[in-house]
Design a protein around this motif. Sequence first.
Motif, PDB file in Angstrom:
ATOM      1  N   MET A 109      56.174 -17.038  10.095  1.00 54.89           N
ATOM      2  CA  MET A 109      55.736 -17.466  11.408  1.00 54.89           C
ATOM      3  C   MET A 109      54.236 -17.177  11.570  1.00 54.89           C
ATOM      4  N   ILE A 110      53.698 -17.610  12.668  1.00 51.30           N
ATOM      5  CA  ILE A 110      52.249 -17.512  12.899  1.00 51.30           C
ATOM      6  C   ILE A 110      51.786 -16.057  12.999  1.00 51.30           C
ATOM      7  N   TRP A 111      52.625 -15.170  13.529  1.00 48.93           N
ATOM      8  CA  TRP A 111      52.188 -13.781  13.690  1.00 48.93           C
ATOM      9  C   TRP A 111      52.186 -13.018  12.368  1.00 48.93           C
ATOM     10  N   SER A 112      52.765 -13.587  11.313  1.00 50.71           N
ATOM     11  CA  SER A 112      52.754 -12.904  10.026  1.00 50.71           C
ATOM     12  C   SER A 112      51.609 -13.386   9.128  1.00 50.71           C
ATOM     13  N   VAL A 113      50.689 -14.181   9.675  1.00 49.37           N
ATOM     14  CA  VAL A 113      49.513 -14.640   8.934  1.00 49.37           C
ATOM     15  C   VAL A 113      48.360 -13.699   9.277  1.00 49.37           C
ATOM     16  N   TRP A 114      47.800 -13.064   8.249  1.00 52.48           N
ATOM     17  CA  TRP A 114      46.812 -12.004   8.487  1.00 52.48           C
ATOM     18  C   TRP A 114      45.553 -12.509   9.162  1.00 52.48           C
ATOM     19  N   TRP A 115      45.087 -13.698   8.809  1.00 54.43           N
ATOM     20  CA  TRP A 115      43.811 -14.151   9.356  1.00 54.43           C
ATOM     21  C   TRP A 115      43.917 -14.526  10.832  1.00 54.43           C
ATOM     22  N   ILE A 116      45.110 -14.822  11.309  1.00 51.94           N
ATOM     23  CA  ILE A 116      45.292 -15.083  12.752  1.00 51.94           C
ATOM     24  C   ILE A 116      44.965 -13.815  13.545  1.00 51.94           C
ATOM     25  N   TRP A 117      45.442 -12.671  13.057  1.00 53.26           N
ATOM     26  CA  TRP A 117      45.160 -11.406  13.728  1.00 53.26           C
ATOM     27  C   TRP A 117      43.669 -11.075  13.680  1.00 53.26           C
ATOM     28  N   VAL A 118      43.036 -11.349  12.539  1.00 52.81           N
ATOM     29  CA  VAL A 118      41.607 -11.054  12.410  1.00 52.81           C
ATOM     30  C   VAL A 118      40.789 -11.958  13.329  1.00 52.81           C
ATOM     31  N   VAL A 119      41.126 -13.242  13.392  1.00 52.13           N
ATOM     32  CA  VAL A 119      40.423 -14.153  14.298  1.00 52.13           C
ATOM     33  C   VAL A 119      40.639 -13.742  15.749  1.00 52.13           C
ATOM     34  N   ALA A 120      41.861 -13.343  16.090  1.00 47.52           N
ATOM     35  CA  ALA A 120      42.127 -12.867  17.453  1.00 47.52           C
ATOM     36  C   ALA A 120      41.286 -11.627  17.757  1.00 47.52           C
ATOM     37  N   GLY A 121      41.141 -10.739  16.779  1.00 45.32           N
ATOM     38  CA  GLY A 121      40.301  -9.550  16.957  1.00 45.32           C
ATOM     39  C   GLY A 121      38.840  -9.921  17.166  1.00 45.32           C
ATOM     40  N   LEU A 122      38.359 -10.885  16.404  1.00 46.12           N
ATOM     41  CA  LEU A 122      36.969 -11.320  16.581  1.00 46.12           C
ATOM     42  C   LEU A 122      36.760 -11.968  17.945  1.00 46.12           C
ATOM     43  N   LEU A 123      37.727 -12.762  18.384  1.00 49.57           N
ATOM     44  CA  LEU A 123      37.623 -13.363  19.722  1.00 49.57           C
ATOM     45  C   LEU A 123      37.624 -12.292  20.815  1.00 49.57           C
ATOM     46  N   LEU A 124      38.461 -11.284  20.654  1.00 46.83           N
ATOM     47  CA  LEU A 124      38.465 -10.187  21.623  1.00 46.83           C
ATOM     48  C   LEU A 124      37.154  -9.406  21.575  1.00 46.83           C
TER      49      LEU A 124
ATOM     50  N   ALA B 276      42.906  -4.441  12.639  1.00 49.43           N
ATOM     51  CA  ALA B 276      43.651  -3.479  11.815  1.00 49.43           C
ATOM     52  C   ALA B 276      45.055  -3.997  11.506  1.00 49.43           C
ATOM     53  N   THR B 277      45.689  -4.637  12.462  1.00 50.41           N
ATOM     54  CA  THR B 277      47.006  -5.232  12.219  1.00 50.41           C
ATOM     55  C   THR B 277      46.900  -6.337  11.176  1.00 50.41           C
ATOM     56  N   GLY B 278      45.863  -7.164  11.281  1.00 50.19           N
ATOM     57  CA  GLY B 278      45.641  -8.197  10.278  1.00 50.19           C
ATOM     58  C   GLY B 278      45.421  -7.615   8.895  1.00 50.19           C
ATOM     59  N   LEU B 279      44.685  -6.514   8.822  1.00 48.92           N
ATOM     60  CA  LEU B 279      44.453  -5.871   7.519  1.00 48.92           C
ATOM     61  C   LEU B 279      45.738  -5.280   6.943  1.00 48.92           C
ATOM     62  N   LEU B 280      46.598  -4.737   7.805  1.00 51.87           N
ATOM     63  CA  LEU B 280      47.883  -4.219   7.321  1.00 51.87           C
ATOM     64  C   LEU B 280      48.747  -5.341   6.754  1.00 51.87           C
ATOM     65  N   ILE B 281      48.736  -6.486   7.411  1.00 50.94           N
ATOM     66  CA  ILE B 281      49.490  -7.634   6.894  1.00 50.94           C
ATOM     67  C   ILE B 281      48.873  -8.102   5.581  1.00 50.94           C
ATOM     68  N   TRP B 282      47.553  -8.092   5.499  1.00 49.80           N
ATOM     69  CA  TRP B 282      46.858  -8.540   4.300  1.00 49.80           C
ATOM     70  C   TRP B 282      47.185  -7.675   3.085  1.00 49.80           C
ATOM     71  N   ILE B 283      47.318  -6.360   3.312  1.00 46.22           N
ATOM     72  CA  ILE B 283      47.608  -5.477   2.175  1.00 46.22           C
ATOM     73  C   ILE B 283      49.091  -5.472   1.816  1.00 46.22           C
ATOM     74  N   GLY B 284      49.918  -6.183   2.572  1.00 45.23           N
ATOM     75  CA  GLY B 284      51.304  -6.336   2.148  1.00 45.23           C
ATOM     76  C   GLY B 284      52.376  -5.911   3.122  1.00 45.23           C
ATOM     77  N   LEU B 285      52.049  -5.531   4.324  1.00 46.30           N
ATOM     78  CA  LEU B 285      53.068  -5.153   5.303  1.00 46.30           C
ATOM     79  C   LEU B 285      53.862  -6.393   5.695  1.00 46.30           C
ATOM     80  N   GLU B 286      55.156  -6.322   5.503  1.00 47.59           N
ATOM     81  CA  GLU B 286      56.027  -7.417   5.923  1.00 47.59           C
ATOM     82  C   GLU B 286      56.881  -6.902   7.063  1.00 47.59           C
TER      83      GLU B 286
END
Length: 89
Positions: A1-16, A37-47
């Motif tokens: 799903m969309i919330w499990s894509v790491w770059w979505i979290w990073v883009v949301a962080g940049l927008l914030l 940080a959530t995006g980075l956790l997903i990027w390193i493999g958190l499922e």
Amino acid sequence: MIWSVWWIWVVAGLLLGIVEILVPGFVFLGFAVGAVATGLLIWIGLEAGLPLLLVLFALMSLAVWLALRRMFGLPSGSVKIWDRDINDN
């Protein structure tokens, strides 16, 4: 799903972070760092599912907000006292 894509979290962080620049006060900065940080956790493999990701996001955002409050807030026990009103001439 969309919330499990790491770059979505990073883009949301940049927008914030951009919102924090427009509306300063260290409110949105905690959320921005939490999202990145959530995006980075997903990027390193958190499922994880959405509930766990939201809990992690909330906890990291709260920790950053408390750290910013401690670093940039008023000294403990002090109260900001206004001695001049901007409406007084």
